[in-house]
Write a protein that holds these residues in place. Structure first.
Motif, PDB file in Angstrom:
ATOM      1  N   LEU A 168      -0.583  13.411  -2.974  1.00 23.00           N
ATOM      2  CA  LEU A 168      -0.958  13.364  -1.570  1.00 23.00           C
ATOM      3  C   LEU A 168       0.098  14.039  -0.697  1.00 23.00           C
ATOM      4  O   LEU A 168       1.288  13.997  -1.015  1.00 23.00           O
ATOM      5  CB  LEU A 168      -1.081  11.906  -1.104  1.00 23.00           C
ATOM      6  CG  LEU A 168      -2.170  11.040  -1.712  1.00 23.00           C
ATOM      7  CD1 LEU A 168      -2.055   9.625  -1.156  1.00 23.00           C
ATOM      8  CD2 LEU A 168      -3.552  11.611  -1.417  1.00 23.00           C
ATOM      9  N   SER A 224       0.821  -1.214   0.000  1.00 25.36           N
ATOM     10  CA  SER A 224       0.000   0.000   0.000  1.00 25.36           C
ATOM     11  C   SER A 224       0.853   1.262   0.000  1.00 25.36           C
ATOM     12  O   SER A 224       0.521   2.255  -0.663  1.00 25.36           O
ATOM     13  CB  SER A 224      -0.927  -0.004   1.216  1.00 25.36           C
ATOM     14  OG  SER A 224      -1.870  -1.053   1.123  1.00 25.36           O
ATOM     15  N   PHE A 244       0.680   7.753  -6.073  1.00 25.01           N
ATOM     16  CA  PHE A 244      -0.616   8.400  -6.278  1.00 25.01           C
ATOM     17  C   PHE A 244      -0.607   9.498  -7.335  1.00 25.01           C
ATOM     18  O   PHE A 244      -1.597   9.658  -8.059  1.00 25.01           O
ATOM     19  CB  PHE A 244      -1.143   8.954  -4.949  1.00 25.01           C
ATOM     20  CG  PHE A 244      -2.359   8.227  -4.426  1.00 25.01           C
ATOM     21  CD1 PHE A 244      -2.347   6.852  -4.253  1.00 25.01           C
ATOM     22  CD2 PHE A 244      -3.515   8.910  -4.097  1.00 25.01           C
ATOM     23  CE1 PHE A 244      -3.449   6.172  -3.769  1.00 25.01           C
ATOM     24  CE2 PHE A 244      -4.634   8.249  -3.615  1.00 25.01           C
ATOM     25  CZ  PHE A 244      -4.604   6.879  -3.455  1.00 25.01           C
ATOM     26  N   TYR A 266       0.699   4.524  -2.399  1.00 25.73           N
ATOM     27  CA  TYR A 266       0.540   5.909  -1.968  1.00 25.73           C
ATOM     28  C   TYR A 266       1.631   6.792  -2.581  1.00 25.73           C
ATOM     29  O   TYR A 266       1.371   7.931  -2.987  1.00 25.73           O
ATOM     30  CB  TYR A 266       0.581   6.006  -0.447  1.00 25.73           C
ATOM     31  CG  TYR A 266      -0.703   5.593   0.234  1.00 25.73           C
ATOM     32  CD1 TYR A 266      -1.930   6.071  -0.208  1.00 25.73           C
ATOM     33  CD2 TYR A 266      -0.696   4.743   1.341  1.00 25.73           C
ATOM     34  CE1 TYR A 266      -3.110   5.700   0.424  1.00 25.73           C
ATOM     35  CE2 TYR A 266      -1.865   4.369   1.982  1.00 25.73           C
ATOM     36  CZ  TYR A 266      -3.075   4.854   1.512  1.00 25.73           C
ATOM     37  OH  TYR A 266      -4.241   4.487   2.133  1.00 25.73           O
ATOM     38  N   ILE A 269      -7.069  11.262   0.862  1.00 24.86           N
ATOM     39  CA  ILE A 269      -7.025   9.930   0.253  1.00 24.86           C
ATOM     40  C   ILE A 269      -8.434   9.473  -0.112  1.00 24.86           C
ATOM     41  O   ILE A 269      -8.673   8.950  -1.206  1.00 24.86           O
ATOM     42  CB  ILE A 269      -6.340   8.935   1.210  1.00 24.86           C
ATOM     43  CG1 ILE A 269      -4.862   9.311   1.389  1.00 24.86           C
ATOM     44  CG2 ILE A 269      -6.466   7.501   0.689  1.00 24.86           C
ATOM     45  CD1 ILE A 269      -4.154   8.559   2.499  1.00 24.86           C
ATOM     46  N   SER A 327       0.071  11.693   6.527  1.00 23.92           N
ATOM     47  CA  SER A 327      -0.653  12.047   5.312  1.00 23.92           C
ATOM     48  C   SER A 327      -1.961  12.733   5.692  1.00 23.92           C
ATOM     49  O   SER A 327      -2.034  13.411   6.716  1.00 23.92           O
ATOM     50  CB  SER A 327      -0.897  10.785   4.461  1.00 23.92           C
ATOM     51  OG  SER A 327      -1.431  11.152   3.200  1.00 23.92           O
TER      52      SER A 327
END
Length: 368
Positions: free
Chosen positions: A82, A67, A74, A71, A153, A148
């Motif tokens: 992000l 994951s 992104f 991220y 998100i 973040s």
């Protein structure tokens, strides 16, 4: 509303939206149903931290490593930049047994792709100068932890899912599931589907029971995060403090602007007693902050599994029933991988991970 769709996703938090995006991106017709506003459930009660190291839980770590790579990517996919501020993740060991457990767990963590090392007490205090005179014997440090923005998100996944053709319905609670017939009942009517995906977070247990699936989810737990009064200037002038966990108490802290964000387990029915205990642990671990004011930052329900690892899997159809729930507070760190896994399970692709470790079955529940 009486309609049909190929896949119905139940739950509009970060997990459900990741699933909707990944399915829609793959060309699948998707309708997502959310009981309130997008991101209004478990996804709003987070510390906005994404990390890769989950001590004693290499399965969650493997999901988080995958994951975290998503991220970082992104800006390219799904196409949103992000906020990702690298702060690191520090776990304080005050007992030799904790060090032994870390060392026993390390090979599995490394196999999952986690960057983590054992450091001395002196090195831990250099990372986090707020630590007081604890009987610190060592610490684990992972540089791959970022602050973040969960709302950003959620918004990015929602917009990307809609651009890919997904239909997102908010204010649309699901009242019943007939998984054998592939029907989802809502207050606005019925939807038929080739597949149903339950990603309803804290509301998953009743829906999964309604679908006739035996999943040992615990009852929803109320999470509360606290924030301090503004910190003294002497604290703020120091270098960035990593997200720091004191496992002996469960105390977690991170900097949020000019304050600390604090978590420590779950309040339970006696919230005032819990707050007093949090204040005591803050004074014990970070004596320079003794007596600082504590205030509620956010509360929210959290889903949980007995082993603190998500349930992700499927029961083949038609109609198929898929699930991604029980993230136990790891949802933000696991969301991109969860969306990819559900997509691959639906499309009968190789997910690239041992999904048997995440599915319902004897490896998770002790039941055949």
């Amino acid at each position: 509303m009486s309609a049909g769709t190929r896949v119905v996703v139940i739950g509009g938090g970060v997990i459900g939206l990741s699933i909707a995006f990944h399915l829609a991106e793959a060309g699948v017709e998707v309708t997502l149903l959310e009981r309130g506003a997008l991101g209004s459930g478990s996804s709003r009660a987070t510390a906005d931290v994404v990390r890769s190291y989950f001590a004693g839980n290499p399965v969650s770590s493997a999901l988080a490593v995958r994951s975290l790579a998503a991220y970082r990517a992104f800006p390219t996919r799904p196409g949103t930049r992000l906020p990702l501020r690298r702060v690191g993740y520090l776990v304080l060991f005050t007992e030799a047994e904790q060090v032994a457990a870390y060392q026993a767990d390390l090979p599995a963590q490394q196999a999952a792709g986690v960057d983590v090392e054992l450091i001395t007490a002196e090195e831990a205090r250099r990372h986090n100068p707020l630590i007081g005179d604890l009987p610190l014997v060592a610490a684990a440090y992972s540089p791959d932890a970022y602050v973040s923005d969960t709302t950003a998100i959620v918004t990015a996944y929602a917009q990307a899912a809609e651009r890919a053709g997904a239909v997102l319905r908010t204010g649309c609670p699901v009242t019943a599931i007939d998984s054998e017939a592939g029907r989802v009942q809502t207050a606005d009517g019925e939807i038929s589907a080739d597949a149903i995906v339950c990603a309803a977070g804290a509301w998953s247990a009743s829906l999964i029971r309604c679908a006739g699936v035996d999943m040992p989810l615990t009852e929803p737990i109320e999470q509360e995060l606290l924030t301090t009064d503004p910190l003294p200037r002497t604290v703020l002038d120091r270098p960035e403090v990593p997200v720091t966990v004191h496992p002996a108490s469960g105390l977690l802290i991170r900097l949020r602007e000019d304050r600390l964000l604090i978590g420590m387990g779950y309040p339970g029915p006696d919230r005032e007693s819990w707050r007093r205990e949090v204040a005591e642990r803050v004074a014990e671990v970070y004596p320079g902050l003794a007596g600082i004011g504590l205030h509620t930052a956010v509360t929210g329900l959290r889903d949980a599994s007995p082993d603190k690892t998500a349930f992700i899997g499927h029961q083949p159809g038609p109609p198929a029933f898929l699930y991604a729930t029980g993230f136990s507070g790891h949802g933000l760190c696991n969301a991109p991988a969860a969306g990819e896994l559900v997509r691959d399970l639906y499309l009968d692709r190789d997910p690239g991970l041992d999904v048997a470790a995440l599915a319902i079955g004897s490896r998770r529940t002790g039941q055949p």
